[in-house]
Design a protein around this motif. Structure first.
Motif, PDB file in Angstrom:
ATOM      1  N   GLN A  80      40.247  25.406  27.921  1.00 30.40           N
ATOM      2  CA  GLN A  80      41.034  26.284  28.786  1.00 30.40           C
ATOM      3  C   GLN A  80      40.372  27.641  28.955  1.00 30.40           C
ATOM      4  O   GLN A  80      40.585  28.321  29.962  1.00 30.40           O
ATOM      5  CB  GLN A  80      42.450  26.456  28.226  1.00 30.40           C
ATOM      6  CG  GLN A  80      43.299  25.191  28.320  1.00 30.40           C
ATOM      7  CD  GLN A  80      44.727  25.422  27.879  1.00 30.40           C
ATOM      8  OE1 GLN A  80      45.041  26.404  27.215  1.00 30.40           O
ATOM      9  NE2 GLN A  80      45.612  24.506  28.258  1.00 30.40           N
ATOM     10  N   GLU A  81      39.531  28.026  27.988  1.00 37.09           N
ATOM     11  CA  GLU A  81      38.797  29.290  28.071  1.00 37.09           C
ATOM     12  C   GLU A  81      37.499  29.149  28.845  1.00 37.09           C
ATOM     13  O   GLU A  81      36.702  30.075  28.890  1.00 37.09           O
ATOM     14  CB  GLU A  81      38.513  29.829  26.660  1.00 37.09           C
ATOM     15  CG  GLU A  81      39.739  30.186  25.847  1.00 37.09           C
ATOM     16  CD  GLU A  81      40.474  28.955  25.300  1.00 37.09           C
ATOM     17  OE1 GLU A  81      41.704  29.055  25.092  1.00 37.09           O
ATOM     18  OE2 GLU A  81      39.811  27.913  25.104  1.00 37.09           O
ATOM     19  N   ARG A  82      37.269  27.985  29.472  1.00 37.92           N
ATOM     20  CA  ARG A  82      36.071  27.680  30.276  1.00 37.92           C
ATOM     21  C   ARG A  82      34.805  27.683  29.413  1.00 37.92           C
ATOM     22  O   ARG A  82      33.742  28.128  29.822  1.00 37.92           O
ATOM     23  CB  ARG A  82      35.891  28.677  31.427  1.00 37.92           C
ATOM     24  CG  ARG A  82      37.143  28.996  32.216  1.00 37.92           C
ATOM     25  CD  ARG A  82      37.617  27.837  33.048  1.00 37.92           C
ATOM     26  NE  ARG A  82      38.627  28.284  34.009  1.00 37.92           N
ATOM     27  CZ  ARG A  82      39.449  27.471  34.653  1.00 37.92           C
ATOM     28  NH1 ARG A  82      39.377  26.165  34.454  1.00 37.92           N
ATOM     29  NH2 ARG A  82      40.336  27.947  35.499  1.00 37.92           N
ATOM     30  N   ARG A  83      34.923  27.162  28.219  1.00 39.65           N
ATOM     31  CA  ARG A  83      33.783  27.027  27.323  1.00 39.65           C
ATOM     32  C   ARG A  83      33.528  25.551  27.044  1.00 39.65           C
ATOM     33  O   ARG A  83      34.424  24.708  27.208  1.00 39.65           O
ATOM     34  CB  ARG A  83      34.025  27.775  26.001  1.00 39.65           C
ATOM     35  CG  ARG A  83      34.235  29.269  26.156  1.00 39.65           C
ATOM     36  CD  ARG A  83      34.486  29.927  24.807  1.00 39.65           C
ATOM     37  NE  ARG A  83      34.732  31.352  24.931  1.00 39.65           N
ATOM     38  CZ  ARG A  83      33.788  32.287  24.988  1.00 39.65           C
ATOM     39  NH1 ARG A  83      32.520  31.924  24.912  1.00 39.65           N
ATOM     40  NH2 ARG A  83      34.102  33.562  25.105  1.00 39.65           N
ATOM     41  N   ILE A  84      32.310  25.236  26.613  1.00 35.87           N
ATOM     42  CA  ILE A  84      31.998  23.867  26.226  1.00 35.87           C
ATOM     43  C   ILE A  84      32.811  23.522  24.982  1.00 35.87           C
ATOM     44  O   ILE A  84      32.822  24.271  23.999  1.00 35.87           O
ATOM     45  CB  ILE A  84      30.491  23.701  25.966  1.00 35.87           C
ATOM     46  CG1 ILE A  84      29.698  23.935  27.256  1.00 35.87           C
ATOM     47  CG2 ILE A  84      30.187  22.305  25.415  1.00 35.87           C
ATOM     48  CD1 ILE A  84      28.188  23.972  27.055  1.00 35.87           C
TER      49      ILE A  84
END
Length: 371
Positions: free
Chosen positions: A141-145
């Motif tokens: 959700q934090e746009r991280r892998i």
């Protein structure tokens, strides 16, 4: 008279034709005479340097001679730059071609392929073409892998793990510790492939190329590179793969076409590797412009993912297909993203300063509802 019917392979039923992006001719009429900022295909608008152009001109004078099927001069240059054996290098008609070659060489019906999502569509399409199953590791959700999910997936005996680093389209990347963890978690019966198409734009202490780990790695590993992006040779179509596995390289050489890289492309790529000053200058300019664009877009209140590529992934908070269509009328080409969950995102390449300004100005107009 009705055209004759013919049934293609059933695996193709779920595929769609790859969206190659719009050309300048495609949008010229709608742009109303404006200069067109072509920011949809992650090209290097600076183009290759003088030495590369001279090598191309020399090579084109011999179009009647077949090219070296193994590109041995270029393989030797890559071997010298990486410290790896030239026999461990395989070439393709762009790294896109190598993704196709890889799929045909190693995938069987029912095999599992792990990849990150949102993805470069061909990472999935070629796997599906071969009847393989694709497991997506989506961004958090934090746009991280999602490293926890990724490490759990690769620890299983999947056939192939295929990851772009930096990711396309998201632009995010594996930090050095993440890459080390990935290599450590890899199951010994699996092949791990890192697609490093944008590696030249990813410099910094927070990024490391997998080529730096290749020689010491004890499990099958393949790293893909391209001359289409930073080296500015997109029209010539040439890329290469380097592996620590003779089996992987041997299989790929068996299924690729014999002369899959033309002589002009080989000559240009060799000159590009031997003359890098202009490429380095162009990359530095792109990195500066990338930061400037990200700051401007964030200032508009838009979500912009951090990027190590020559592009940005931008959340328009509205259907990006509509935004991209309006941008055409203002002389700007971008790539609206259509994969599920990311329909509000567009990918915009970092171009020349005037192109980036034209995009930013046009986007402001669209967001504010001005013509």
């Amino acid at each position: 008279m009705q055209p004759p019917r013919f049934s293609a392979r059933s695996e193709l039923a779920s595929l769609q034709r790859y969206n190659s992006g719009l050309t300048l001719d495609d949008v010229a009429q709608r742009a109303g005479g404006r200069r067109i900022a072509k920011l949809g295909s992650n090209e290097n608008p600076h183009g290759p340097g003088a030495a590369v152009r001279e090598a191309m001109a020399d090579a084109i004078s011999r179009p009647f001679v077949y090219p070296d099927p193994s590109a041995r001069a270029l393989a030797a240059e890559i071997a010298g730059a990486t410290g790896l054996a030239g026999e461990r290098v395989v070439f393709g008609d762009g790294s896109e071609d190598l993704l196709n070659v890889l799929a045909r060489a190693v995938l069987r019906p029912g095999d599992e392929v792990v990849t990150l999502f949102p993805s470069f569509p061909l990472h999935e399409d070629y796997a599906v073409m071969m009847g393989a199953r694709v497991t997506r590791i989506e961004l958090t959700q934090e746009r991280r892998i999602d490293m926890e999910a990724l490490l759990a997936a690769v620890a299983r005996p999947v056939r192939l793990t295929l990851i772009a680093n930096p990711m396309n389209p998201a632009g995010v990347w594996l930090a050095p510790d993440d890459l080390n963890a990935l290599l450590a978690a890899q199951h010994p019966d699996s092949l791990l492939c890192l697609d490093e198409a944008y590696v030249e734009y990813a410099a910094g202490a927070d990024y490391v190329s997998c080529l730096d780990r290749l020689g010491a790695h004890d499990k099958p590993l393949l790293v893909l590179r391209t001359f289409s992006k930073a080296h500015g040779l997109a029209a010539l179509r040439i890329g290469y793969g380097v592996s620590n596995s003779d089996d992987v390289i041997g299989a790929m050489n068996l299924v690729r076409t014999p002369f899959n890289v033309n002589g002009v492309a080989q000559a240009a790529a060799l000159a590009a590797m031997q003359n890098t000053d202009e490429m380095v200058t162009a990359v530095a300019e792109t990195v500066r412009e990338r930061k400037r664009m990200a700051t401007a877009l964030t200032g508009m209140g838009l979500e912009v993912l951090p990027s190590k590529g020559n592009f940005l992934f931008v959340n328009c908070a509205r259907p990006s297909v509509e935004v991209a269509d309006q941008l055409i009328d203002l002389g700007v080409i971008v790539k609206p993203w259509k994969q599920a969950g990311y329909e509000n995102f567009l990918r915009v390449s970092v171009g020349l300063a005037w192109e980036n300004d034209q995009f930013l100005d046009a986007l402001v107009c669209i967001l504010k509802g001005r013509p």
